[in-house]
Design a protein around this motif. Sequence first.
Motif, mmCIF file in Angstrom:
data_model
loop_
_atom_site.group_PDB
_atom_site.id
_atom_site.type_symbol
_atom_site.label_atom_id
_atom_site.label_comp_id
_atom_site.label_asym_id
_atom_site.label_seq_id
_atom_site.Cartn_x
_atom_site.Cartn_y
_atom_site.Cartn_z
ATOM 1 N N ALA A 54 0.566 -1.504 -0.455
ATOM 2 C CA ALA A 54 -0.221 -0.032 0.138
ATOM 3 C C ALA A 54 0.810 1.667 -0.042
ATOM 4 C CB ALA A 54 -1.365 -0.089 0.759
ATOM 5 N N LEU A 55 1.883 1.657 0.481
ATOM 6 C CA LEU A 55 2.911 2.061 0.934
ATOM 7 C C LEU A 55 3.382 2.283 -0.329
ATOM 8 C CD1 LEU A 55 4.435 2.687 4.453
ATOM 9 C CD2 LEU A 55 1.760 3.879 3.509
ATOM 10 N N SER A 56 3.662 1.821 -0.810
ATOM 11 C CA SER A 56 4.799 1.824 -2.058
ATOM 12 C C SER A 56 4.110 3.147 -3.524
ATOM 13 C CB SER A 56 5.024 -0.110 -2.908
ATOM 14 O OG SER A 56 3.654 0.669 -3.183
ATOM 15 N N LEU A 57 2.858 2.825 -2.951
ATOM 16 C CA LEU A 57 2.738 4.028 -4.543
ATOM 17 C C LEU A 57 2.226 5.601 -4.629
ATOM 18 C CD1 LEU A 57 0.357 3.776 -6.859
ATOM 19 C CD2 LEU A 57 -1.356 4.230 -5.761
ATOM 20 N N GLN A 58 2.294 6.193 -2.805
ATOM 21 C CA GLN A 58 2.492 7.402 -2.783
ATOM 22 C C GLN A 58 3.847 8.160 -3.653
ATOM 23 O OE1 GLN A 58 -0.336 9.408 -2.165
ATOM 24 N NE2 GLN A 58 1.490 11.235 -3.263
ATOM 25 N N PRO A 59 4.779 7.409 -3.326
ATOM 26 C CA PRO A 59 5.903 7.551 -3.610
ATOM 27 C C PRO A 59 6.610 7.363 -5.622
ATOM 28 C CG PRO A 59 6.947 6.508 -2.268
ATOM 29 C CD PRO A 59 5.261 6.387 -2.285
ATOM 30 N N LEU A 60 6.277 6.643 -5.427
ATOM 31 C CA LEU A 60 5.871 7.176 -6.992
ATOM 32 C C LEU A 60 4.868 8.013 -7.832
ATOM 33 C CD1 LEU A 60 6.001 2.868 -7.714
ATOM 34 C CD2 LEU A 60 7.162 4.480 -7.676
ATOM 35 N N LEU A 61 4.094 8.143 -6.855
ATOM 36 C CA LEU A 61 3.256 9.039 -8.092
ATOM 37 C C LEU A 61 3.929 10.845 -6.850
ATOM 38 C CD1 LEU A 61 -0.166 7.835 -6.412
ATOM 39 C CD2 LEU A 61 1.296 8.184 -8.519
ATOM 40 N N LEU A 76 -3.021 -6.191 -9.884
ATOM 41 C CA LEU A 76 -3.355 -5.411 -11.496
ATOM 42 C C LEU A 76 -4.445 -4.627 -11.074
ATOM 43 C CD1 LEU A 76 -4.723 -8.660 -12.719
ATOM 44 C CD2 LEU A 76 -3.359 -7.573 -13.652
ATOM 45 N N SER A 77 -4.723 -4.069 -9.962
ATOM 46 C CA SER A 77 -5.614 -2.982 -9.699
ATOM 47 C C SER A 77 -5.107 -1.270 -10.415
ATOM 48 C CB SER A 77 -5.742 -2.271 -8.437
ATOM 49 O OG SER A 77 -4.838 -2.215 -7.471
ATOM 50 N N LEU A 78 -3.857 -1.539 -10.564
ATOM 51 C CA LEU A 78 -2.648 -0.231 -11.104
ATOM 52 C C LEU A 78 -2.892 -0.026 -12.473
ATOM 53 C CD1 LEU A 78 -0.995 1.882 -10.439
ATOM 54 C CD2 LEU A 78 0.922 0.235 -10.391
ATOM 55 N N GLN A 79 -3.158 -0.915 -13.266
ATOM 56 C CA GLN A 79 -2.995 -0.517 -14.827
ATOM 57 C C GLN A 79 -4.366 -0.115 -14.821
ATOM 58 O OE1 GLN A 79 -0.135 -1.177 -16.435
ATOM 59 N NE2 GLN A 79 -1.067 0.497 -17.938
ATOM 60 N N PRO A 80 -5.553 -0.742 -14.428
ATOM 61 C CA PRO A 80 -6.198 0.445 -15.226
ATOM 62 C C PRO A 80 -6.556 1.944 -14.871
ATOM 63 C CG PRO A 80 -7.490 -1.832 -13.975
ATOM 64 C CD PRO A 80 -5.652 -1.728 -13.815
ATOM 65 N N LEU A 81 -6.224 1.939 -13.593
ATOM 66 C CA LEU A 81 -6.122 4.040 -13.076
ATOM 67 C C LEU A 81 -4.858 4.452 -13.820
ATOM 68 C CD1 LEU A 81 -5.574 2.802 -9.144
ATOM 69 C CD2 LEU A 81 -8.271 3.451 -10.735
ATOM 70 N N LEU A 82 -3.984 3.657 -14.620
ATOM 71 C CA LEU A 82 -2.700 4.819 -15.211
ATOM 72 C C LEU A 82 -3.184 4.771 -16.866
ATOM 73 C CD1 LEU A 82 0.394 2.657 -14.196
ATOM 74 C CD2 LEU A 82 -0.272 4.896 -13.597
ATOM 75 N N ASP A 83 -4.136 3.211 -17.126
ATOM 76 C CA ASP A 83 -5.117 3.514 -18.488
ATOM 77 C C ASP A 83 -5.841 5.137 -17.906
ATOM 78 O OD1 ASP A 83 -3.899 1.473 -19.112
ATOM 79 O OD2 ASP A 83 -5.507 0.334 -19.081
ATOM 80 N N ASN A 84 -6.778 5.595 -17.264
ATOM 81 C CA ASN A 84 -7.806 6.195 -16.557
ATOM 82 C C ASN A 84 -7.322 7.329 -17.533
ATOM 83 O OD1 ASN A 84 -9.534 5.206 -15.366
ATOM 84 N ND2 ASN A 84 -9.247 5.226 -13.708
ATOM 85 N N ILE A 85 -5.525 7.777 -18.159
ATOM 86 C CA ILE A 85 -5.048 9.005 -18.633
ATOM 87 C C ILE A 85 -5.736 8.753 -19.843
ATOM 88 C CG2 ILE A 85 -3.061 9.618 -18.743
ATOM 89 C CD1 ILE A 85 -1.469 8.127 -16.666
ATOM 90 N N ALA A 86 -5.957 8.381 -20.716
ATOM 91 C CA ALA A 86 -6.187 7.967 -22.205
ATOM 92 C C ALA A 86 -7.758 8.440 -22.397
ATOM 93 C CB ALA A 86 -6.185 6.707 -22.103
ATOM 94 N N THR A 87 -8.695 7.961 -21.519
ATOM 95 C CA THR A 87 -9.642 8.279 -21.305
ATOM 96 C C THR A 87 -10.707 9.859 -20.074
ATOM 97 O OG1 THR A 87 -10.317 6.663 -19.477
ATOM 98 C CG2 THR A 87 -10.574 5.746 -21.807
ATOM 99 N N PRO A 114 8.348 10.165 -17.492
ATOM 100 C CA PRO A 114 9.650 9.289 -16.443
ATOM 101 C C PRO A 114 8.130 8.984 -15.548
ATOM 102 C CG PRO A 114 10.916 11.388 -17.095
ATOM 103 C CD PRO A 114 9.582 11.556 -17.203
ATOM 104 N N SER A 115 7.912 9.355 -14.184
ATOM 105 C CA SER A 115 7.223 8.728 -13.337
ATOM 106 C C SER A 115 5.503 7.910 -13.879
ATOM 107 C CB SER A 115 6.371 9.966 -13.131
ATOM 108 O OG SER A 115 7.647 10.591 -12.569
ATOM 109 N N LEU A 116 5.339 8.194 -15.088
ATOM 110 C CA LEU A 116 4.516 7.184 -15.756
ATOM 111 C C LEU A 116 4.883 6.001 -15.997
ATOM 112 C CD1 LEU A 116 1.825 10.249 -17.562
ATOM 113 C CD2 LEU A 116 1.683 8.612 -15.074
ATOM 114 N N ARG A 117 5.570 6.291 -16.851
ATOM 115 C CA ARG A 117 6.347 5.079 -17.572
ATOM 116 C C ARG A 117 7.583 3.906 -15.694
ATOM 117 N NH1 ARG A 117 8.269 8.513 -21.726
ATOM 118 N NH2 ARG A 117 9.951 9.317 -20.270
#
Lengths: 396, 396
Positions: free
Chosen positions: A128-135, B129-140, A145-148
Amino acid sequence: MPDPATPAGDPAAIGRYLNACRELVIAEIRRIIPADRPRRSTLYDLMLGYPLREAKALRPALCIATCRALGGELGAVLPSAAVLELYHNAFLIHDDVEDDSLMRRGHPTLHQAHGVPIAVNVGDAMLALSLQPLLDNIATLGLGPSLRILEAVARMTRESVEGQALELDWIRRGEWGLEDDDYLKMVEQKTAWYSFITPVRLGAIVARLDPARIEALAEFARRLGVAFQVQDDILNLRGDVGAYGKEIGGDLWEGKRTLILLHTMRSASPEERAEAARILALPRPSAGAEAPEDMLAHLLDSLVEGAELTPAGRDRIGRALAGAGTARPAAKTPAEVRFLEQLIERHGSVEHARGVALAWAGEAERAFEACRAWLLPGVHRDLLEGLIDYVHARVR
Amino acid sequence: MPDPATPAGDPAAIGRYLNACRELVIAEIRRIIPADRPRRSTLYDLMLGYPLREAKALRPALCIATCRALGGELGAVLPSAAVLELYHNAFLIHDDVEDDSLMRRGHPTLHQAHGVPIAVNVGDAMLALSLQPLLDNIATLGLGPSLRILEAVARMTRESVEGQALELDWIRRGEWGLEDDDYLKMVEQKTAWYSFITPVRLGAIVARLDPARIEALAEFARRLGVAFQVQDDILNLRGDVGAYGKEIGGDLWEGKRTLILLHTMRSASPEERAEAARILALPRPSAGAEAPEDMLAHLLDSLVEGAELTPAGRDRIGRALAGAGTARPAAKTPAEVRFLEQLIERHGSVEHARGVALAWAGEAERAFEACRAWLLPGVHRDLLEGLIDYVHARVR
């Protein structure tokens, strides 16, 4: 970052580089943990439990070395390197629950010390805590780069759980009819993606390397990762505890599928194969547990004067206990594990694995050669290159 | 989306709305699952296991209703709604492992059916698997809303694991000296954040609501979520299985901290409190398991002619088995659970909880009134409003 001496070919220098990265990453994880902790909760203290144990910190080191060998800055890559370590330790905690392992890095596993509920939740908390630093990367690295990096992490987690599922399905089906390629594909998904490919990718993305070159480096990492795992399989059987750091022969006791054992199973006669499969399906003995039949015999002795268990009586108790769900099946014996060792020896399976590890290390070397020219000479490039030598040296 | 009849005040209409959302979200989860599945792996089939069981799909419905009541489009919000359902089911799978629950929605829990290793990994896979759909949100949805959704999800997972850690720490410490506020704060973190606050927030972000209004809606969701959980505590004791859908009295058998039980513990005499704490600390009886002492007595009967277990002998066997780590401690008996029920009755704790639930539902109503004017009239707003009436109606 302290600049350790050049590690090429020198395990001690590699160790110093890894240690320096480990300290940086632990400090970064402390920063990631929310400052406004819930009062009296043990959650965040337990999250540091595994990272603070003696560990290699190979993943953050690969990430940092790649970034810096491409001219990227340490501060820019540290949060991503720390996230990799969080993922790694979350996987370890959940793996330990899944395998019901007793020890990890010289101490009781988290679920042994604090129970399964807390251990599963601590692992979830690290994910759970790993998402925020990536944002937060967006503010320092910029959006692209952040999105990649986020896409790479999404891919990594998918590969890891798919690889883990493959292995768990094999265990569940008692599947031993597997080729080298089946095993190596599983290793690539389960281990190489998160331990090698993604650390190198993230480091390269932070350093703004172009996509074609990122793929070239990722290919080096993939081959190195597979070579490392096969090397690990060999050391598990043939290493010494001091250098290896884990229990020698543990894979056999656990009945783990390894390149070595799969080769043995393919080479063995049908009778040998059946016997080996029977032994491998047995659990390893639990620490300090008496067999239920022995325990009963002792109790009977002390309760009923003159009572003695006949073989038929023991058998009956064993079946009754098994039926009631309290008895464990008989565990592997040292003699049975010796049988497996001799079978491996007879079929030359360690030599086979050695050949595969060296071939993959060679492939990694060739992939590295294709990248060498655009990596800055120095300690960071030396670390990457040194890891290939490291496989060569340990496998021989 | 099929437009069900207006749900205000009508549980059947709410049910129809939830069902329609459930079907949409299951179809969306099927789209999220990678098409290039690893061959022969059971991973992705098992991921659909819990979502396909009879479930309310409350979270996606809240998300969809909020978005549409703000003029947002169904297609735009569906991936985020599906991600909420993935998280919810991943938490359920891990919770079931943590509590070693036997049944979930009328079927064996995933780890009962497939073992702990596979269950932990399937939960991890749903999180992965919950991360990719949230990234795909960017396109829509565009960048801004997509990043706000990612931030909201990062916050949600942090609150959930912190809330879970609070509760696990209480269980571990045998802590019963808790005020209503301690409990309600835990509920807010563990349940309201991911079941109410975040669904409403994501729906509002997709509909591009301004931040101040998002916070106003989130406050409504927070209060509604707390009211729902306290209502759930009451129904667990006083509901009927048909309407409630879960085992009546299950919380008492499990020794779960609820607003009701905490009130009883605070109101009880020191002697009552000590006895209640002793009972609550006992495990619930396992399905179909015979006590080890009874099993031994049966075995002795059949093995040793004339052998009979004296009370001292039974005690001795019990201690020996406990020492060897194979015996479970004695489980709660029906008489002990009746003692708890009578204690709750005597101290008027259900009435206390009813008052708290109605107060929070009233607060939710006031918060909703502040938002009502800028929500489009119709079935979606009616769903949100209907949920408040639903708490009122079920608690009375």
